[in-house]
Design a protein around this motif. Structure first.
Motif, PDB file in Angstrom:
ATOM      1  N   THR A   1       0.819  -1.225   0.000  1.00  0.00           N
ATOM      2  CA  THR A   1       0.000   0.000   0.000  1.00  0.00           C
ATOM      3  C   THR A   1       0.851   1.274   0.000  1.00  0.00           C
ATOM      4  OG1 THR A   1      -0.045   0.114   2.407  1.00  0.00           O
ATOM      5  CG2 THR A   1      -1.812  -1.150   1.343  1.00  0.00           C
ATOM      6  N   GLY A   2       2.087   1.169   0.513  1.00  0.00           N
ATOM      7  CA  GLY A   2       2.934   2.361   0.625  1.00  0.00           C
ATOM      8  C   GLY A   2       2.575   3.239   1.804  1.00  0.00           C
ATOM      9  N   LYS A   3       1.709   2.726   2.682  1.00  0.00           N
ATOM     10  CA  LYS A   3       1.286   3.517   3.850  1.00  0.00           C
ATOM     11  C   LYS A   3       1.870   2.953   5.130  1.00  0.00           C
ATOM     12  CE  LYS A   3      -2.969   5.420   2.079  1.00  0.00           C
ATOM     13  NZ  LYS A   3      -4.040   4.633   1.462  1.00  0.00           N
ATOM     14  N   THR A   4       2.162   3.860   6.058  1.00  0.00           N
ATOM     15  CA  THR A   4       2.671   3.453   7.367  1.00  0.00           C
ATOM     16  C   THR A   4       1.618   2.628   8.098  1.00  0.00           C
ATOM     17  OG1 THR A   4       4.113   5.360   7.538  1.00  0.00           O
ATOM     18  CG2 THR A   4       3.456   4.358   9.609  1.00  0.00           C
ATOM     19  N   GLU A   5       2.050   1.509   8.678  1.00  0.00           N
ATOM     20  CA  GLU A   5       1.154   0.658   9.466  1.00  0.00           C
ATOM     21  C   GLU A   5       1.536   0.745  10.935  1.00  0.00           C
ATOM     22  OE1 GLU A   5      -1.474  -1.479   8.873  1.00  0.00           O
ATOM     23  OE2 GLU A   5      -1.493  -0.487   6.923  1.00  0.00           O
ATOM     24  N   VAL A   6       0.581   1.100  11.769  1.00  0.00           N
ATOM     25  CA  VAL A   6       0.808   1.091  13.217  1.00  0.00           C
ATOM     26  C   VAL A   6      -0.127   0.037  13.802  1.00  0.00           C
ATOM     27  CG1 VAL A   6       0.685   2.411  15.367  1.00  0.00           C
ATOM     28  CG2 VAL A   6       1.440   3.544  13.280  1.00  0.00           C
ATOM     29  N   VAL A   7       0.453  -0.971  14.431  1.00  0.00           N
ATOM     30  CA  VAL A   7      -0.360  -2.040  15.016  1.00  0.00           C
ATOM     31  C   VAL A   7      -0.177  -1.996  16.532  1.00  0.00           C
ATOM     32  CG1 VAL A   7      -0.769  -4.530  15.089  1.00  0.00           C
ATOM     33  CG2 VAL A   7      -0.170  -3.436  12.923  1.00  0.00           C
ATOM     34  N   SER A   8      -1.225  -1.612  17.230  1.00  0.00           N
ATOM     35  CA  SER A   8      -1.092  -1.405  18.685  1.00  0.00           C
ATOM     36  C   SER A   8      -1.075  -2.722  19.454  1.00  0.00           C
ATOM     37  CB  SER A   8      -2.209  -0.505  19.195  1.00  0.00           C
ATOM     38  OG  SER A   8      -3.448  -1.076  18.846  1.00  0.00           O
ATOM     39  N   ASP A   9      -1.698  -3.761  18.857  1.00  0.00           N
ATOM     40  CA  ASP A   9      -1.730  -5.072  19.517  1.00  0.00           C
ATOM     41  C   ASP A   9      -1.570  -6.144  18.439  1.00  0.00           C
ATOM     42  OD1 ASP A   9      -2.270  -7.407  20.848  1.00  0.00           O
ATOM     43  OD2 ASP A   9      -4.378  -6.943  21.241  1.00  0.00           O
ATOM     44  N   VAL A  10      -0.354  -6.666  18.320  1.00  0.00           N
ATOM     45  CA  VAL A  10      -0.089  -7.618  17.222  1.00  0.00           C
ATOM     46  C   VAL A  10      -0.937  -8.886  17.336  1.00  0.00           C
ATOM     47  CG1 VAL A  10       2.241  -6.787  16.662  1.00  0.00           C
ATOM     48  CG2 VAL A  10       1.958  -8.558  18.410  1.00  0.00           C
ATOM     49  N   SER A  11      -1.313  -9.244  18.575  1.00  0.00           N
ATOM     50  CA  SER A  11      -2.053 -10.497  18.757  1.00  0.00           C
ATOM     51  C   SER A  11      -3.460 -10.415  18.178  1.00  0.00           C
ATOM     52  CB  SER A  11      -2.116 -10.883  20.238  1.00  0.00           C
ATOM     53  OG  SER A  11      -2.981 -10.007  20.916  1.00  0.00           O
ATOM     54  N   SER A  12      -3.926  -9.187  17.914  1.00  0.00           N
ATOM     55  CA  SER A  12      -5.277  -9.098  17.361  1.00  0.00           C
ATOM     56  C   SER A  12      -5.255  -8.693  15.880  1.00  0.00           C
ATOM     57  CB  SER A  12      -6.125  -8.116  18.185  1.00  0.00           C
ATOM     58  OG  SER A  12      -5.590  -6.834  18.056  1.00  0.00           O
ATOM     59  N   ASP A  13      -4.095  -8.806  15.244  1.00  0.00           N
ATOM     60  CA  ASP A  13      -4.004  -8.476  13.819  1.00  0.00           C
ATOM     61  C   ASP A  13      -3.720  -9.754  13.028  1.00  0.00           C
ATOM     62  OD1 ASP A  13      -3.106  -7.560  11.224  1.00  0.00           O
ATOM     63  OD2 ASP A  13      -2.933  -5.570  12.134  1.00  0.00           O
ATOM     64  N   LYS A  14      -4.670 -10.137  12.197  1.00  0.00           N
ATOM     65  CA  LYS A  14      -4.573 -11.417  11.480  1.00  0.00           C
ATOM     66  C   LYS A  14      -3.418 -11.457  10.490  1.00  0.00           C
ATOM     67  CE  LYS A  14      -9.233 -13.232  11.814  1.00  0.00           C
ATOM     68  NZ  LYS A  14     -10.063 -12.087  12.247  1.00  0.00           N
ATOM     69  N   ARG A  15      -2.964 -10.275  10.051  1.00  0.00           N
ATOM     70  CA  ARG A  15      -1.878 -10.237   9.071  1.00  0.00           C
ATOM     71  C   ARG A  15      -0.534 -10.561   9.705  1.00  0.00           C
ATOM     72  NH1 ARG A  15      -2.473  -4.104   7.631  1.00  0.00           N
ATOM     73  NH2 ARG A  15      -2.448  -4.177   9.903  1.00  0.00           N
ATOM     74  N   TYR A  16      -0.451 -10.389  10.997  1.00  0.00           N
ATOM     75  CA  TYR A  16       0.830 -10.435  11.720  1.00  0.00           C
ATOM     76  C   TYR A  16       1.606 -11.732  11.538  1.00  0.00           C
ATOM     77  CZ  TYR A  16       4.069 -10.341  15.692  1.00  0.00           C
ATOM     78  OH  TYR A  16       5.184 -10.390  16.479  1.00  0.00           O
ATOM     79  N   LEU A  17       2.865 -11.610  11.149  1.00  0.00           N
ATOM     80  CA  LEU A  17       3.803 -12.749  11.097  1.00  0.00           C
ATOM     81  C   LEU A  17       4.675 -12.636  12.336  1.00  0.00           C
ATOM     82  CD1 LEU A  17       5.139 -12.423   7.424  1.00  0.00           C
ATOM     83  CD2 LEU A  17       3.563 -14.171   8.272  1.00  0.00           C
ATOM     84  N   SER A  18       4.597 -13.622  13.196  1.00  0.00           N
ATOM     85  CA  SER A  18       5.305 -13.526  14.479  1.00  0.00           C
ATOM     86  C   SER A  18       6.806 -13.799  14.313  1.00  0.00           C
ATOM     87  CB  SER A  18       4.690 -14.536  15.443  1.00  0.00           C
ATOM     88  OG  SER A  18       5.479 -14.588  16.599  1.00  0.00           O
ATOM     89  N   CYS A  19       7.584 -12.927  14.929  1.00  0.00           N
ATOM     90  CA  CYS A  19       9.046 -13.100  14.930  1.00  0.00           C
ATOM     91  C   CYS A  19       9.554 -13.409  16.321  1.00  0.00           C
ATOM     92  CB  CYS A  19       9.738 -11.833  14.454  1.00  0.00           C
ATOM     93  SG  CYS A  19       9.502 -11.502  12.714  1.00  0.00           S
ATOM     94  N   PHE A  20       9.064 -12.642  17.293  1.00  0.00           N
ATOM     95  CA  PHE A  20       9.563 -12.778  18.664  1.00  0.00           C
ATOM     96  C   PHE A  20       8.368 -12.892  19.613  1.00  0.00           C
ATOM     97  CE2 PHE A  20      11.815  -9.497  16.186  1.00  0.00           C
ATOM     98  CZ  PHE A  20      12.926 -10.248  15.840  1.00  0.00           C
ATOM     99  N   PRO A  21       8.411 -13.853  20.537  1.00  0.00           N
ATOM    100  CA  PRO A  21       7.272 -14.028  21.448  1.00  0.00           C
ATOM    101  C   PRO A  21       7.014 -12.788  22.307  1.00  0.00           C
ATOM    102  CG  PRO A  21       8.889 -15.811  21.706  1.00  0.00           C
ATOM    103  CD  PRO A  21       9.483 -14.832  20.755  1.00  0.00           C
ATOM    104  N   SER A  22       8.045 -11.963  22.509  1.00  0.00           N
ATOM    105  CA  SER A  22       7.901 -10.790  23.393  1.00  0.00           C
ATOM    106  C   SER A  22       7.222  -9.592  22.714  1.00  0.00           C
ATOM    107  CB  SER A  22       9.276 -10.352  23.895  1.00  0.00           C
ATOM    108  OG  SER A  22      10.136 -10.131  22.792  1.00  0.00           O
ATOM    109  N   THR A  23       7.094  -9.617  21.389  1.00  0.00           N
ATOM    110  CA  THR A  23       6.546  -8.445  20.676  1.00  0.00           C
ATOM    111  C   THR A  23       5.066  -8.225  21.004  1.00  0.00           C
ATOM    112  OG1 THR A  23       8.086  -8.725  18.847  1.00  0.00           O
ATOM    113  CG2 THR A  23       6.114  -7.435  18.393  1.00  0.00           C
ATOM    114  N   ARG A  24       4.726  -6.944  21.304  1.00  0.00           N
ATOM    115  CA  ARG A  24       3.336  -6.577  21.580  1.00  0.00           C
ATOM    116  C   ARG A  24       2.753  -5.634  20.540  1.00  0.00           C
ATOM    117  NH1 ARG A  24       3.602 -10.339  23.615  1.00  0.00           N
ATOM    118  NH2 ARG A  24       3.557 -10.990  25.775  1.00  0.00           N
ATOM    119  N   SER A  25       3.627  -4.756  19.992  1.00  0.00           N
ATOM    120  CA  SER A  25       3.135  -3.808  18.982  1.00  0.00           C
ATOM    121  C   SER A  25       4.214  -3.599  17.919  1.00  0.00           C
ATOM    122  CB  SER A  25       2.709  -2.490  19.634  1.00  0.00           C
ATOM    123  OG  SER A  25       3.745  -1.946  20.426  1.00  0.00           O
ATOM    124  N   GLU A  26       3.794  -3.011  16.797  1.00  0.00           N
ATOM    125  CA  GLU A  26       4.722  -2.907  15.659  1.00  0.00           C
ATOM    126  C   GLU A  26       4.388  -1.690  14.804  1.00  0.00           C
ATOM    127  OE1 GLU A  26       4.953  -6.553  13.426  1.00  0.00           O
ATOM    128  OE2 GLU A  26       6.493  -5.773  12.066  1.00  0.00           O
TER     129      GLU A  26
END
Ligand code: SME
Length: 152
Positions: free
Chosen positions: A82-107
């Motif tokens: 999309t070329g747009k900045t993505e702010v994800v406040s809670d990665v666990s509730s975003d279906k697109r999220y690809l998990s890298c680190f168990p400690s990550t909460r937002s991205e």
């Protein structure tokens, strides 16, 4: 973080860019962001190559398994599409999220544009929930505009 701190970090990045060996600019800027902002738990740059994002310089406690992400996949691939900045406040509730680190909460993922094309992105994970706001987005979009000249 207060406004002034983002401003001075922006100045410091300008300084790093002007003083670094050209081959080390991206790595030095990434390391500065990681050291300077406590809430930035993992900082990396992905570069667009064909229809994929390839991991470039990064700094964090752990390496990510996602060194190649197809454009369109994950939050990274979505922002590259999309070329747009993505702010994800809670990665666990975003279906697109690809998990890298168990400690990550937002991205936050900020595309890097050059000559009207998306050539890469800055990806930052935080171990804090809801770590990124509009100030982070504005600040990192400025950094993306400074780094685009140093990505080939
Ligand atoms: N979480 C990203 C993948 C990259 S890692 O955070 C380093 C995503 O959903 O695209």
């Amino acid at each position: 973080m207060r406004f002034l701190e983002y401003n001075s970090a922006e100045q410091e990045i300008k300084d790093i860019i002007s003083k670094s060996n050209p081959k080390e600019i991206l790595q030095n800027c990434i390391e500065f962001l990681y050291e300077e902002f406590r809430k930035y738990s993992w900082v990396g740059i992905y570069i667009v190559k064909g229809s994929n994002l390839i991991l470039g310089p990064w700094k964090g406690k752990h390496a990510t398994e996602h060194t190649k992400i197809p454009i369109g996949k994950g939050i990274c691939g979505y922002a590259a599409k999309t070329g747009k900045t993505e702010v994800v406040s809670d990665v666990s509730s975003d279906k697109r999220y690809l998990s890298c680190f168990p400690s990550t909460r937002s991205e936050i993922v900020v595309p890097i544009w050059k000559n009207g094309k998306i050539i890469g992105e800055i990806d930052i994970d935080s171990d804090m929930p809801d770590a990124f706001d509009r100030q982070d987005a504005i600040f990192l979009e400025k950094i993306a505009d400074m780094l685009n000249k140093h990505i080939y």
